[in-house]
Design an enzyme around this catalytic site. Sequence first.
Site, PDB file in Angstrom:
ATOM      1  N   GLU A 130      29.422 -17.931  17.087  1.00 17.07           N
ATOM      2  CA  GLU A 130      28.733 -17.950  15.794  1.00 17.07           C
ATOM      3  C   GLU A 130      28.503 -16.531  15.262  1.00 17.07           C
ATOM      4  O   GLU A 130      28.542 -16.298  14.056  1.00 17.07           O
ATOM      5  CB  GLU A 130      27.390 -18.691  15.914  1.00 17.07           C
ATOM      6  N   THR A 183      28.637 -17.875   4.145  1.00 15.53           N
ATOM      7  CA  THR A 183      27.309 -17.839   4.779  1.00 15.53           C
ATOM      8  C   THR A 183      26.587 -16.549   4.403  1.00 15.53           C
ATOM      9  O   THR A 183      25.379 -16.552   4.136  1.00 15.53           O
ATOM     10  CB  THR A 183      27.450 -17.967   6.314  1.00 15.53           C
TER      11      THR A 183
HETATM   12  P1  ADP Z   1      30.620 -23.350   8.961  1.00 14.43           P
HETATM   13  O1  ADP Z   1      29.132 -23.444   8.698  1.00 14.43           O
HETATM   14  O2  ADP Z   1      31.353 -24.502   8.340  1.00 14.43           O
HETATM   15  O3  ADP Z   1      30.950 -23.129  10.414  1.00 14.43           O
HETATM   16  P2  ADP Z   1      30.895 -20.551   8.569  1.00 14.43           P
HETATM   17  O4  ADP Z   1      31.078 -19.803   7.278  1.00 14.43           O
HETATM   18  O5  ADP Z   1      29.656 -20.313   9.356  1.00 14.43           O
HETATM   19  O6  ADP Z   1      31.105 -22.073   8.203  1.00 14.43           O
HETATM   20  O7  ADP Z   1      32.113 -20.242   9.568  1.00 14.43           O
HETATM   21  C1  ADP Z   1      33.409 -20.258   9.158  1.00 14.43           C
HETATM   22  C2  ADP Z   1      34.037 -18.871   9.435  1.00 14.43           C
HETATM   23  O8  ADP Z   1      34.403 -18.784  10.823  1.00 14.43           O
HETATM   24  C3  ADP Z   1      35.305 -18.683   8.628  1.00 14.43           C
HETATM   25  O9  ADP Z   1      35.347 -17.351   8.206  1.00 14.43           O
HETATM   26  C4  ADP Z   1      36.409 -18.941   9.655  1.00 14.43           C
HETATM   27  O10 ADP Z   1      37.599 -18.217   9.359  1.00 14.43           O
HETATM   28  C5  ADP Z   1      35.783 -18.437  10.952  1.00 14.43           C
HETATM   29  N1  ADP Z   1      36.364 -19.096  12.137  1.00 14.43           N
HETATM   30  C6  ADP Z   1      36.955 -18.487  13.190  1.00 14.43           C
HETATM   31  N2  ADP Z   1      37.362 -19.399  14.093  1.00 14.43           N
HETATM   32  C7  ADP Z   1      37.033 -20.626  13.617  1.00 14.43           C
HETATM   33  C8  ADP Z   1      37.191 -21.941  14.107  1.00 14.43           C
HETATM   34  N3  ADP Z   1      37.804 -22.214  15.271  1.00 14.43           N
HETATM   35  N4  ADP Z   1      36.705 -22.949  13.366  1.00 14.43           N
HETATM   36  C9  ADP Z   1      36.098 -22.710  12.186  1.00 14.43           C
HETATM   37  N5  ADP Z   1      35.912 -21.472  11.657  1.00 14.43           N
HETATM   38  C10 ADP Z   1      36.378 -20.429  12.363  1.00 14.43           C
END
Ligand code: ADP
Length: 309
Positions: A130, A183
Amino acid sequence: MNEIKIFSPATIANISCGFDVLGCCLEAIGDEMIIKKSNTKGIQITKIIGEDLPLETDKNVAGVAALTLLAHLNFEIDFGFEIEIYKNIKPGSGIGSSAASAAGAVFALNELLNKPFSKTELVAFACEGERLACGSPIADNVAPAIFGGFTLVKSTQPLKIIELPTLDGLYTTIIHPQIEIRTADARAVLPTKIDLDAAVKQWANVGSLIHALHTNDHELFADSLTDFIVEPHRSKLIPDFDLVKQSALKAGALGCGISGSGPSIFTFSKTLQDAENVSNSIRKIYSKNNIPFHIYISEINTKGIKIKI
Ligand code: ADP
């Protein structure tokens, strides 16, 4: 066991009054992952289907979380792991896409290693994923993905997760407008100082929401689902948020708020029929604004990540 297939669920973080501390786990939405032991040491992400995400271990939250777990074993195992990710949860949707991958990876490794780590330790490893996704090691999505049901992040230093009961027959209807809210942007609109009156109302709501879960009190649960601090700022980033909320409540929802940092909007309902009525009412509003959207209906998943084979 050399290989495991898992369902890694979507989650709702914040749940109106519990910014950064409350979350719950969903039954009907989630990714699948296959993790295999491999002769090559370390972590390889060999396949990602469904979304365009990095295969590099250190750029994917699943890889970063898995490496954090291996670091806690001082990398003292003579094999490695290959990870395949089948994405159904769109990144940036606000329903824990990154959390599902990070939590799924560490859960699966722990199973293949005969469970050396506790659930709380797995949450801590997943939080490092995260950190890659949003800049801070927030646990409010990974905790419900790993524990299931409703969870409260009591503290992060040291990490303490409290498992909460759920209400009988609870359903959620979620609308995911297909727009991107980063985010970081959703955090940037938040005030750095908060009004004491608002804070008092907010912590009263967190307390009463938890009491409602323990006493299976749907009315008190509904009455606690108000966010005096975050929603007034973040809702401006989500098209037609106020209209959606009004119509969902009119259609019988117990409550409605922003899922995580948005753009998804969640609602809770007492029955499947109510959840479907809410879905129809939201659909009518979003059909008028030309923004593509998905609507999901789900029960609460009290188990968290599930092993499929
Ligand atoms: P969510 O709340 O849907 O997880 P976030 O903005 O917190 O959305 O996270 C998404 C970010 O994490 C994007 O920038 C994405 O490219 C990155 N990321 C890296 N690896 C992954 C993964 N395995 N699954 C989803 N997002 C990923």
